[in-house]
Scaffold this motif. Structure first.
Motif, PDB file in Angstrom:
ATOM      1  N   PRO A  51      18.312 -63.852  -1.837  1.00 24.34           N
ATOM      2  CA  PRO A  51      16.878 -63.434  -1.834  1.00 24.34           C
ATOM      3  C   PRO A  51      16.183 -64.548  -0.435  1.00 24.34           C
ATOM      4  CG  PRO A  51      17.390 -64.984  -3.602  1.00 24.34           C
ATOM      5  CD  PRO A  51      18.673 -64.619  -2.805  1.00 24.34           C
ATOM      6  N   TYR A  52      15.221 -64.104  -0.030  1.00 26.38           N
ATOM      7  CA  TYR A  52      14.611 -64.908   0.744  1.00 26.38           C
ATOM      8  C   TYR A  52      13.035 -64.936   0.594  1.00 26.38           C
ATOM      9  CZ  TYR A  52      13.447 -67.098   5.235  1.00 26.38           C
ATOM     10  OH  TYR A  52      13.003 -67.852   6.262  1.00 26.38           O
ATOM     11  N   SER A  57       5.415 -66.520  -0.044  1.00 19.75           N
ATOM     12  CA  SER A  57       4.619 -65.914  -1.310  1.00 19.75           C
ATOM     13  C   SER A  57       5.179 -64.463  -1.549  1.00 19.75           C
ATOM     14  CB  SER A  57       3.217 -65.772  -0.951  1.00 19.75           C
ATOM     15  OG  SER A  57       2.889 -65.059   0.327  1.00 19.75           O
ATOM     16  N   HIS A  58       6.170 -64.197  -0.897  1.00 22.12           N
ATOM     17  CA  HIS A  58       6.656 -62.794  -1.121  1.00 22.12           C
ATOM     18  C   HIS A  58       8.272 -62.660  -0.739  1.00 22.12           C
ATOM     19  CE1 HIS A  58       7.421 -58.622  -1.173  1.00 22.12           C
ATOM     20  NE2 HIS A  58       7.682 -58.610   0.069  1.00 22.12           N
ATOM     21  N   TRP A  59       9.132 -62.169  -1.918  1.00 20.50           N
ATOM     22  CA  TRP A  59      10.569 -62.338  -1.900  1.00 20.50           C
ATOM     23  C   TRP A  59      10.975 -61.002  -1.254  1.00 20.50           C
ATOM     24  CZ3 TRP A  59      13.179 -66.676  -2.805  1.00 20.50           C
ATOM     25  CH2 TRP A  59      12.535 -67.563  -3.259  1.00 20.50           C
ATOM     26  N   VAL A  60      12.188 -61.051  -0.340  1.00 18.89           N
ATOM     27  CA  VAL A  60      12.899 -59.804  -0.252  1.00 18.89           C
ATOM     28  C   VAL A  60      14.416 -60.145  -0.067  1.00 18.89           C
ATOM     29  CG1 VAL A  60      11.006 -59.132   1.620  1.00 18.89           C
ATOM     30  CG2 VAL A  60      12.998 -60.779   2.248  1.00 18.89           C
ATOM     31  N   ALA A  61      14.994 -58.988  -0.308  1.00 17.23           N
ATOM     32  CA  ALA A  61      16.499 -59.122  -0.364  1.00 17.23           C
ATOM     33  C   ALA A  61      17.126 -59.016   1.090  1.00 17.23           C
ATOM     34  CB  ALA A  61      17.244 -57.882  -1.231  1.00 17.23           C
ATOM     35  N   ILE A  62      18.117 -59.890   1.250  1.00 19.10           N
ATOM     36  CA  ILE A  62      18.711 -59.681   2.794  1.00 19.10           C
ATOM     37  C   ILE A  62      20.149 -59.379   2.571  1.00 19.10           C
ATOM     38  CG2 ILE A  62      19.169 -61.011   4.987  1.00 19.10           C
ATOM     39  CD1 ILE A  62      16.375 -62.373   4.711  1.00 19.10           C
ATOM     40  N   TYR A  74      15.457 -55.705   2.952  1.00 19.25           N
ATOM     41  CA  TYR A  74      15.084 -54.588   1.699  1.00 19.25           C
ATOM     42  C   TYR A  74      13.917 -55.161   0.990  1.00 19.25           C
ATOM     43  CZ  TYR A  74      19.786 -52.818   2.172  1.00 19.25           C
ATOM     44  OH  TYR A  74      20.716 -52.283   2.935  1.00 19.25           O
ATOM     45  N   ASP A  75      12.709 -54.676   1.494  1.00 17.70           N
ATOM     46  CA  ASP A  75      11.361 -55.052   1.023  1.00 17.70           C
ATOM     47  C   ASP A  75      10.862 -54.250   0.157  1.00 17.70           C
ATOM     48  OD1 ASP A  75       8.784 -56.143   1.074  1.00 17.70           O
ATOM     49  OD2 ASP A  75       8.637 -56.290   3.190  1.00 17.70           O
ATOM     50  N   LEU A 138      12.588 -57.267  -8.307  1.00 17.66           N
ATOM     51  CA  LEU A 138      13.184 -56.310  -7.339  1.00 17.66           C
ATOM     52  C   LEU A 138      14.101 -56.602  -6.274  1.00 17.66           C
ATOM     53  CD1 LEU A 138       9.870 -53.860  -6.990  1.00 17.66           C
ATOM     54  CD2 LEU A 138      12.017 -53.246  -8.257  1.00 17.66           C
ATOM     55  N   THR A 139      13.810 -57.803  -5.961  1.00 22.46           N
ATOM     56  CA  THR A 139      14.803 -58.416  -4.961  1.00 22.46           C
ATOM     57  C   THR A 139      15.988 -58.639  -5.668  1.00 22.46           C
ATOM     58  OG1 THR A 139      13.020 -59.555  -3.653  1.00 22.46           O
ATOM     59  CG2 THR A 139      15.258 -60.533  -3.750  1.00 22.46           C
ATOM     60  N   VAL A 140      15.919 -59.291  -6.993  1.00 24.48           N
ATOM     61  CA  VAL A 140      17.209 -59.395  -7.780  1.00 24.48           C
ATOM     62  C   VAL A 140      18.017 -57.955  -8.090  1.00 24.48           C
ATOM     63  CG1 VAL A 140      18.165 -60.161 -10.341  1.00 24.48           C
ATOM     64  CG2 VAL A 140      16.340 -61.615  -9.122  1.00 24.48           C
TER      65      VAL A 140
END
Length: 178
Positions: A51-52, A57-62, A74-75, A138-140
């Motif tokens: 996760p990044y 203020s916003h998490w995304v998966a990398i 993946y946003d 959703l990132t998880v």
């Protein structure tokens, strides 16, 4: 007082320069020596998922793909961070991760022709959140699906409450990989 997404305060700093303490922790991940025992050396795997947090203020998966040398984002809230900004926001972390991997490869005596930052790209068709607070869960879920070889299309945004409850129960039981 909570900050609104996209406010001047929330987007004031886009710097991703990592302090020495964070780079030290990064060495543990790259070498597979993280204290909790879940890690494997990056030189022994083809992909890494993490996760990044963008702009605090916003998490995304990398997904780091060591074969293709790409960092795929993946946003779940593409309206918040336009794709053109992702490259700018992720350039420094891409550079840092590539540098750490290159140093580890050199120390192990393995060959890597040259050091180059990961190419940053994003996947357009991922489930999108319907609120301003579901990016973390959703990132998880994206990372769970990707690491299991499943499509992120299977993540159902209507089940956010269920996903949160399930993760909380797994965490309390000590069954979650946190």
């Amino acid at each position: 007082m909570a900050r609104k997404r996209g406010s001047k305060k929330a987007s004031g700093s886009n710097s991703v320069d990592l302090p020495a303490s964070k780079v030290k922790n990064l060495h543990h991940f790259v070498r597979g020596t993280w204290q909790h025992g879940y890690a494997q050396a990056w030189t022994k795997v083809q992909k890494v998922y993490f996760p990044y947090n963008l702009k605090g203020s916003h998490w995304v998966a990398i997904e780091l793909d060591f074969v293709r040398h790409t960092a795929t984002v993946y946003d779940s809230y593409i309206d918040y961070t336009k794709r053109s900004k992702l490259v700018t926001l992720l350039h420094r972390i891409s550079d840092t991760l590539a540098r750490e991997l290159f140093e580890e490869v050199k120390q192990k005596g393995l060959t890597m022709s040259m050091y180059t930052p990961f190419s940053v790209c994003s996947i357009a068709a991922v489930p999108q959140q319907r609120d301003g607070t579901s990016c973390g869960i959703l990132t998880v879920k994206f990372i769970e699906h990707l690491s299991a070889g499943m499509s992120v299309d299977k993540v159902d945004t209507l089940k956010i409450k269920y996903y949160r409850l399930k993760l909380a129960i797994e965490g309390l039981r000590g069954e979650a990989y946190l």
